[in-house]
Write an enzyme that holds these catalytic residues in place. Structure first.
Site, short mmCIF file in Angstrom:
data_model
loop_
_atom_site.label_atom_id
_atom_site.label_comp_id
_atom_site.label_asym_id
_atom_site.label_seq_id
_atom_site.Cartn_x
_atom_site.Cartn_y
_atom_site.Cartn_z
N HIS A 99 53.99 43.36 39.16
CA HIS A 99 53.80 44.81 39.29
C HIS A 99 55.07 45.61 39.54
O HIS A 99 55.17 46.76 39.10
CB HIS A 99 52.86 45.10 40.48
CG HIS A 99 51.42 44.85 40.21
ND1 HIS A 99 50.63 45.71 39.49
CD2 HIS A 99 50.61 43.83 40.57
CE1 HIS A 99 49.39 45.24 39.42
NE2 HIS A 99 49.35 44.09 40.06
N SER A 111 52.44 37.94 34.68
CA SER A 111 52.66 36.94 35.75
C SER A 111 51.93 35.64 35.44
O SER A 111 51.97 34.70 36.24
CB SER A 111 52.19 37.50 37.11
OG SER A 111 50.81 37.82 37.05
N HIS A 133 52.57 37.29 41.73
CA HIS A 133 51.77 38.24 40.94
C HIS A 133 52.18 39.67 41.29
O HIS A 133 52.45 40.49 40.41
CB HIS A 133 50.28 38.06 41.21
CG HIS A 133 49.46 39.19 40.66
ND1 HIS A 133 48.97 39.22 39.38
CD2 HIS A 133 49.11 40.37 41.22
CE1 HIS A 133 48.35 40.37 39.16
NE2 HIS A 133 48.41 41.09 40.27
N GLU A 136 46.80 46.09 35.20
CA GLU A 136 46.70 44.63 35.28
C GLU A 136 46.76 43.95 33.91
O GLU A 136 47.40 42.92 33.76
CB GLU A 136 45.39 44.24 35.98
CG GLU A 136 45.32 44.61 37.46
CD GLU A 136 46.31 43.84 38.35
OE1 GLU A 136 46.33 44.10 39.56
OE2 GLU A 136 47.08 43.00 37.85
N1 HBI Z 1 44.45 44.90 47.81
N2 HBI Z 1 46.39 43.76 48.38
C1 HBI Z 1 45.61 44.32 47.43
N3 HBI Z 1 45.99 44.29 46.14
C2 HBI Z 1 45.23 44.85 45.16
O1 HBI Z 1 45.59 44.81 43.99
C3 HBI Z 1 44.01 45.47 45.51
C4 HBI Z 1 43.65 45.49 46.87
N4 HBI Z 1 42.50 46.08 47.24
C5 HBI Z 1 41.63 46.77 46.30
C6 HBI Z 1 42.06 46.64 44.90
N5 HBI Z 1 43.20 46.04 44.55
C7 HBI Z 1 41.16 47.18 43.80
O2 HBI Z 1 39.84 46.90 44.16
C8 HBI Z 1 41.33 48.68 43.61
O3 HBI Z 1 41.94 48.85 42.35
C9 HBI Z 1 40.03 49.37 43.58
FE FE Z 2 47.63 43.03 40.58
#
Ligand code: HBI
Ligand code: FE
Length: 283
Positions: free
Chosen positions: A132, A192, A127, A173
């Site tokens: 990304h 993905s 993913h 996303e």
């Molecule tokens: N942590 N590893 C990881 N990947 C994410 O996409 C991610 C995260 N922590 C917080 C988060 N996304 C979302 O809550 C933020 O966009 C606020």
């Molecule tokens: Fe993501």
């Protein structure tokens, strides 16, 4: 989306990163990547924005096996100053924003098991890296991702993370883009996913709404099913122009307390797919 208190991972650095330890991946893990990659690479051309496929080529992600983050970072750094760092899983919002604000994309190093091939809750390396990373080679999108990180640090101080997280959700996303009078995928959560790469473009059920910051920030989302609504941008440059220099403070204050789904759309769906599922949780 605020995460329940995440336990600090054993052996991680203060910024929650860990070594990718590429040599430790097993042949089965590399085979899982190849299986996922081949399925998406066969169905995305013509569905995904061409810049995504260009990103795969620029980063030589078409080579078999789980990519080595150090190699990705070397190529990415030359293009847009981004790098890919490994984390064990979800990290706290502030840590996440801090990395993005410094052009470091955090990617899970683990890969899903065969029984999870079509759905897993936490972002795995497929993913994060397949979904990304290719678009981080695109200058305007690379700028947008950094601006999101900086905006996240500001939103955190205003208690507005939930509203800002919707912006990430409905663009990075699950975003769609108009291209030559047609719709194309660009959101990582869609590209993905085999099923959602079909659903997001072909199914009559979901709303497809022209990008409108306030309406988007009013629209809640679920993390465990296909989206009821997708937001559509005209280009990455246009998305950047509509968000990078905007002071979200007044927007957050106006939206405070509102939690209207505002599902009316440019092209309202017939919602057949979602009939009977519980409606979006009210904030
Ligand atoms: N942590 N590893 C990881 N990947 C994410 O996409 C991610 C995260 N922590 C917080 C988060 N996304 C979302 O809550 C933020 O966009 C606020
Ligand atoms: Fe993501």
């Amino acid at each position: 989306m605020a995460h329940a208190e995440l336990a600090f991972p054993e052996g991680a650095a203060a910024d929650w990163t860990v070594p990718q330890d590429w040599a430790a991946y097993t042949p089965e893990e590399h085979a899982m990547w190849d299986r996922l990659f081949e399925r998406q690479a066969a169905m995305l051309p013509g569905r995904v924005v061409p810049e995504f496929l260009e990103g795969l080529d620029i980063l030589r992600m078409t080579r078999p096996g789980i990519p080595d983050f150090a190699e990705l970072s070397e190529r990415l750094m030359k293009r847009t100053g981004w790098q890919v760092v490994a984390v064990p899983g979800l990290v706290p919002d502030r840590v996440f924003f801090e990395h993005l604000a410094n052009r470091r994309f955090v990617a899970g190093r683990f890969i899903r098991k065969p029984e999870q091939i079509d759905y897993l809750q936490e972002p795995d390396v497929f993913h994060d890296v397949f979904g990304h990373v290719p678009l981080l080679t695109h200058p305007a999108f690379a700028d947008y991702m950094q601006a999101y990180g900086e905006g996240g640090l500001r939103a955190d101080h205003m208690g507005a993370i939930d509203h800002l997280a919707r912006l990430y959700w409905y663009t990075v996303e699950f975003g769609l883009m108009r291209r030559d009078g047609d719709l194309r995928l660009y959101g990582a959560g869609i590209v993905s996913s085999f099923g959602e790469s079909v659903f997001a473009l072909d199914d009559a059920s979901p709303n497809r709404i022209g990008f409108d910051l306030k309406r988007l920030m009013r629209t809640e989302y679920r993390i465990d099913d296909y989206q009821q609504s997708y937001f559509v941008i005209d280009s990455f440059e246009d998305l950047l122009a509509k968000t990078a220099d905007v002071d979200f403070g007044p927007v957050y204050r106006e939206l405070e307390g509102e939690s209207d789904l505002a599902p009316d759309a440019v092209a309202a769906g017939d919602r057949v797919y979602h009939r009977g599922t519980q409606d979006y949780a009210r904030a």
